[in-house]
Design a protein around this motif. Structure first.
Motif, mmCIF file in Angstrom:
data_model
loop_
_atom_site.group_PDB
_atom_site.id
_atom_site.type_symbol
_atom_site.label_atom_id
_atom_site.label_comp_id
_atom_site.label_asym_id
_atom_site.label_seq_id
_atom_site.Cartn_x
_atom_site.Cartn_y
_atom_site.Cartn_z
ATOM 1 N N GLY A 176 0.649 -1.309 0.039
ATOM 2 C CA GLY A 176 -0.051 -0.119 0.043
ATOM 3 C C GLY A 176 0.948 1.144 -0.052
ATOM 4 O O GLY A 176 0.306 2.406 0.324
ATOM 5 N N THR A 177 2.233 1.057 -0.275
ATOM 6 C CA THR A 177 2.875 2.459 -0.407
ATOM 7 C C THR A 177 3.776 2.169 -1.766
ATOM 8 O O THR A 177 5.056 2.045 -1.721
ATOM 9 C CB THR A 177 3.970 2.163 0.793
ATOM 10 N N PRO A 178 3.469 2.391 -2.716
ATOM 11 C CA PRO A 178 3.742 2.267 -4.135
ATOM 12 C C PRO A 178 5.203 3.255 -4.455
ATOM 13 O O PRO A 178 5.817 2.653 -4.914
ATOM 14 C CB PRO A 178 2.690 2.453 -5.057
ATOM 15 N N ALA A 179 4.980 4.358 -3.795
ATOM 16 C CA ALA A 179 6.272 5.192 -4.196
ATOM 17 C C ALA A 179 7.358 4.752 -3.610
ATOM 18 O O ALA A 179 8.457 5.069 -3.990
ATOM 19 C CB ALA A 179 5.918 6.590 -3.527
ATOM 20 N N GLU A 180 7.255 3.850 -2.457
ATOM 21 C CA GLU A 180 8.481 3.657 -1.668
ATOM 22 C C GLU A 180 9.483 2.503 -2.707
ATOM 23 O O GLU A 180 10.854 2.389 -2.262
ATOM 24 C CB GLU A 180 8.254 2.744 -0.548
ATOM 25 N N GLY A 181 8.892 1.796 -3.550
ATOM 26 C CA GLY A 181 9.571 1.005 -4.498
ATOM 27 C C GLY A 181 10.480 1.538 -5.380
ATOM 28 O O GLY A 181 11.933 1.247 -5.358
ATOM 29 N N GLU A 182 10.093 2.582 -5.799
ATOM 30 C CA GLU A 182 11.180 3.469 -6.671
ATOM 31 C C GLU A 182 12.390 4.066 -5.976
ATOM 32 O O GLU A 182 13.442 4.428 -6.023
ATOM 33 C CB GLU A 182 10.307 4.580 -7.616
ATOM 34 N N ARG A 183 11.526 4.828 -4.681
ATOM 35 C CA ARG A 183 12.677 5.272 -3.615
ATOM 36 C C ARG A 183 14.029 4.126 -3.362
ATOM 37 O O ARG A 183 15.136 4.715 -3.178
ATOM 38 C CB ARG A 183 12.192 5.918 -2.427
ATOM 39 N N ALA A 184 13.460 2.979 -3.010
ATOM 40 C CA ALA A 184 14.391 2.241 -2.876
ATOM 41 C C ALA A 184 15.528 1.718 -3.893
ATOM 42 O O ALA A 184 16.581 1.524 -3.485
ATOM 43 C CB ALA A 184 13.746 0.661 -2.361
ATOM 44 N N TRP A 185 14.788 1.649 -5.012
ATOM 45 C CA TRP A 185 15.506 1.473 -6.356
ATOM 46 C C TRP A 185 16.626 2.610 -6.432
ATOM 47 O O TRP A 185 17.973 2.414 -6.666
ATOM 48 C CB TRP A 185 14.918 1.458 -7.566
ATOM 49 N N ASP A 186 16.132 3.794 -6.214
ATOM 50 C CA ASP A 186 17.046 4.879 -6.333
ATOM 51 C C ASP A 186 18.260 4.828 -5.382
ATOM 52 O O ASP A 186 19.408 5.192 -5.721
ATOM 53 C CB ASP A 186 16.300 6.449 -6.104
#
Length: 293
Positions: A144-154
């Motif tokens: 339920g926190t979709p933005a966190e995936g891209e932050r982790a990859w960055d």
């Protein structure tokens, strides 16, 4: 009038946030199955260490109710029930935990059995960097926190860049043999490990066409004459005793043997790949300069 508009805007924002939180989750896993959940899962079982680490890195550690026997990071999950592995997952114990979701690898043999018992199994593939990026996004969406995936990859990408800057220029382009099992199996250029080596400016004795983790003829390694050998400490100590391997010019000085905990870090495709890149860069930078070819 301005205060009224501000108040209305605040109410609208609260309403949008509530609607977002209540919105169903719809995602497609790496096995091709579509999953629809009314709300983010609160009870998760993970059957792979890299998936356990991803859940925790994305803020969902408290939702884990059970993990596979090899999951050991972070420390906060060490008290959780151990539920076997890819080949021998303990079905009855998993069912008894009443998970909302079971996270598993595509290769897990237990998938159909768990599904037949009514459990939702989300399959995740992580053999390349693209896979890891996608899996982080998928798990973040599930939580339920979709933005966190891209932050982790960055964050991983930033660590890659810092690690690459520590590799001496004289080492760039050197060929690596990275052993993942003593049969021997190697991490090829098509694997996430091979892709990390590329980001560090290094080469690989195993070309992409042989696949991510091919089993090699021992003579192949000798003929390839890697400039650098990377393996577990235990495997490295045995290499000189393998038939023909004393001819490897990289042994023993141009070789990195990692203790078990550090080696595990290197072979897990997940949120700690940036840390793994740093460990590899330190290994490469620490080799005796006089032996560089």
């Amino acid at each position: 009038m301005t205060l009224r508009r501000t108040f209305i805007a605040l109410l609208a924002g609260v309403g949008l946030a509530a609607a977002s939180a209540a919105a169903p989750i719809v995602l497609r896993d790496d096995g091709g199955a579509e999953h629809r959940l009314a709300a983010p899962p609160q009870r998760i079982v993970s059957l792979l260490p890299s998936l356990t680490e991803s859940v925790c890195a994305l803020g969902g550690c408290a939702r884990l109710v059970g993990v596979d026997r090899y999951s050991n990071w972070p420390d906060s999950i060490k008290h959780l029930p151990r539920l076997g592995g890819l080949e021998d997952a303990q079905v009855e114990r998993i069912v008894a935990l009443k998970p909302d979701v079971v996270l598993a690898a595509k290769s897990a043999r237990v998938t159909e059995r768990l599904q037949s018992l009514g459990l939702r199994v989300v399959l995740v593939e992580s053999q390349t960097h693209a896979d890891v990026r996608r899996s982080l996004g998928l798990i973040a969406q599930l939580l339920g926190t979709p933005a966190e995936g891209e932050r982790a990859w960055d964050a991983i990408e930033a660590e890659f860049q810092r690690a690459a800057a520590r590799v001496p220029p004289a080492r760039r382009g050197q060929k690596v043999y990275f052993e993942v099992a003593s049969d021997p199996y190697a991490a090829g250029a098509a694997s996430f490990i091979g892709e990390t080596l590329v980001k560090l400016g290094l080469g690989n004795i195993v070309p992409r066409e042989l696949g991510p983790f091919p089993r090699l003829n021992p003579e192949y390694v000798v003929r390839a004459q890697p400039d650098l050998i990377i393996a577990s400490q235990q495997a490295l100590q045995s290499m000189a005793g393998r038939p023909g391997w004393p001819a490897l010019k990289a042994l023993p000085r141009q070789a990195c043997g990692f203790a078990e905990a550090r080696y595990e870090l290197l072979i897990r495709p997940g949120p700690r790949m940036g840390e793994a890149a740093a460990a590899l860069a330190d290994c490469v930078a620490g080799q005796p300069a006089g032996d560089s070819r």
